[in-house]
Motif scaffolding. Structure first.
Motif: not given
Length: 344
Positions: A142-166
């Motif tokens: 998704g293009r939606i960034v999940i900032n709430n730590a409670a949802f930063q895991h499956l099934p809601w979110a997955v980690s993503w590394t951008d071009a700058a390494g963030n």
């Protein structure tokens, strides 16, 4: 996560490919279990399956190439080299339909609809695992960034590394769609067992209804899921380039799904009107269908691209999609024969 499952010599097998193959096998096994239930021979399934796979691979990659030409050297590379790029499941649906028509033309199946009814639950299961394969690549995020730590895991979110390494957490569209398709598989199995032989009014065959429910349910999931993706397959034109500014933001998956749902709605509406005559509920169903499309397109898709109010916009869109599906199913219910005719 390592994308490679096996690497030896010149042979590289990716985990995503393993999951996709398991999905195809699971879909085949479920179809083989369901098709003989009405005393039919599985020969049709064995002929249907390789044709469906071949056409699905070709069409799903061709549609993806059309929308993402920058990812491929050529169309030939897109349909022969699977080490990179993606796919569009609309090609899988189209390839499966063509394969069923071919098998019927070969007189191995009484009708294409009966074959597709048996293949629909297995198809949903296969699509679920095909979506799950994106766990091992960067597709269908998704293009939606999940900032709430409670949802930063499956099934809601997955980690993503951008071009700058963030590292950031994006909506796990692929996993949410995987779960939705598993639920659809269960619904289609229940519908197959309970309603596949449901008698329609005189003059209309009772085949193809499970497949049409598949089209409606998978369609509504695709419409909202594709809206969230950063890598949606968008439309563009080669010869009619003046149309590109007006169509370049339109998703192929959404248009394809909406058109198929409309075709299903029109078919059941025609049957219902023919056997029951025009009534207030037909007019109401049409108004609800149009209103749902407005909710999906304007309050959902149009507004989400301009306001980024994801919660509100996707609540509108999701609610409208559920109403749309309920509307089509309600019209189907008016096509089912009741009372004395059913007893005959």
């Amino acid at each position: 996560m390592n994308e490679i499952a096996v690497f030896t010599g010149n042979i590289t097998i990716y985990w995503s490919a393993v999951i996709i193959c398991l999905g195809c096998a699971a879909g085949l096994c479920l179809t083989l279990a369901l098709y003989p239930m009405d005393h039919r021979h599985n020969t049709a399934v064995w002929v249907f399956f390789p044709i469906a796979v071949a056409l699905s691979v070709f069409l799903s990659r061709t549609i993806h190439w059309y929308s993402h030409m920058e990812q491929y050297d050529s169309l030939a590379a897109a349909v022969t080299d699977y080490s990179s790029g993606g796919y569009c499941i609309q090609g899988i649906i189209l390839g499966t339909l063509i394969a069923a028509l071919l098998v019927h033309a070969l007189r191995l199946a009484p009708t294409a609809g009966e074959l597709l009814d048996a293949a629909a639950p297995g198809g949903a299961l296969a699509l679920a695992l095909i979506r799950l394969s994106s766990l091992f690549n960067t597709n269908c995020r998704g293009r939606i960034v999940i900032n709430n730590a409670a949802f930063q895991h499956l099934p809601w979110a997955v980690s993503w590394t951008d071009a700058a390494g963030n590292v950031e957490f994006r909506l796990a569209t692929f996993f949410l769609e995987f779960l939705a398709l598993l639920l659809i598989t269960v619904i289609l199995c229940a519908f197959f067992f309970r309603h596949r032989s449901e008698t329609l009014w005189e003059g209309y065959r009772n085949e193809g209804n499970v497949a049409r429910l598949f089209v409606v349910l998978v369609g509504i999931v695709e419409i909202i899921a594709d809206s969230t993706r950063y890598d949606s397959a968008l439309m563009h034109f080669f010869l009619l380039k003046k149309l590109n500014p007006y169509a370049c933001f339109i998703s192929i998956a959404q248009v394809f799904s909406a058109v198929l749902i409309l075709i299903v709605f029109i078919r059941y509406m025609r049957i219902s009107v023919k056997v029951n005559g025009w009534s207030w509920y037909h007019i109401l169903a049409i108004l609800v269908f149009v209103g749902s499309l407005v909710g999906i397109g304007f309050f959902g898709e149009y507004r989400v691209q301009r306001t980024a109010n994801y919660v509100l916009c996707y609540t509108w869109q999701g609610s409208s999609l559920l109403v749309l599906a309920a509307d089509v199913i309600s019209i189907y219910a008016t096509c089912v024969a009741r009372g004395d005719y059913e007893d005959e």
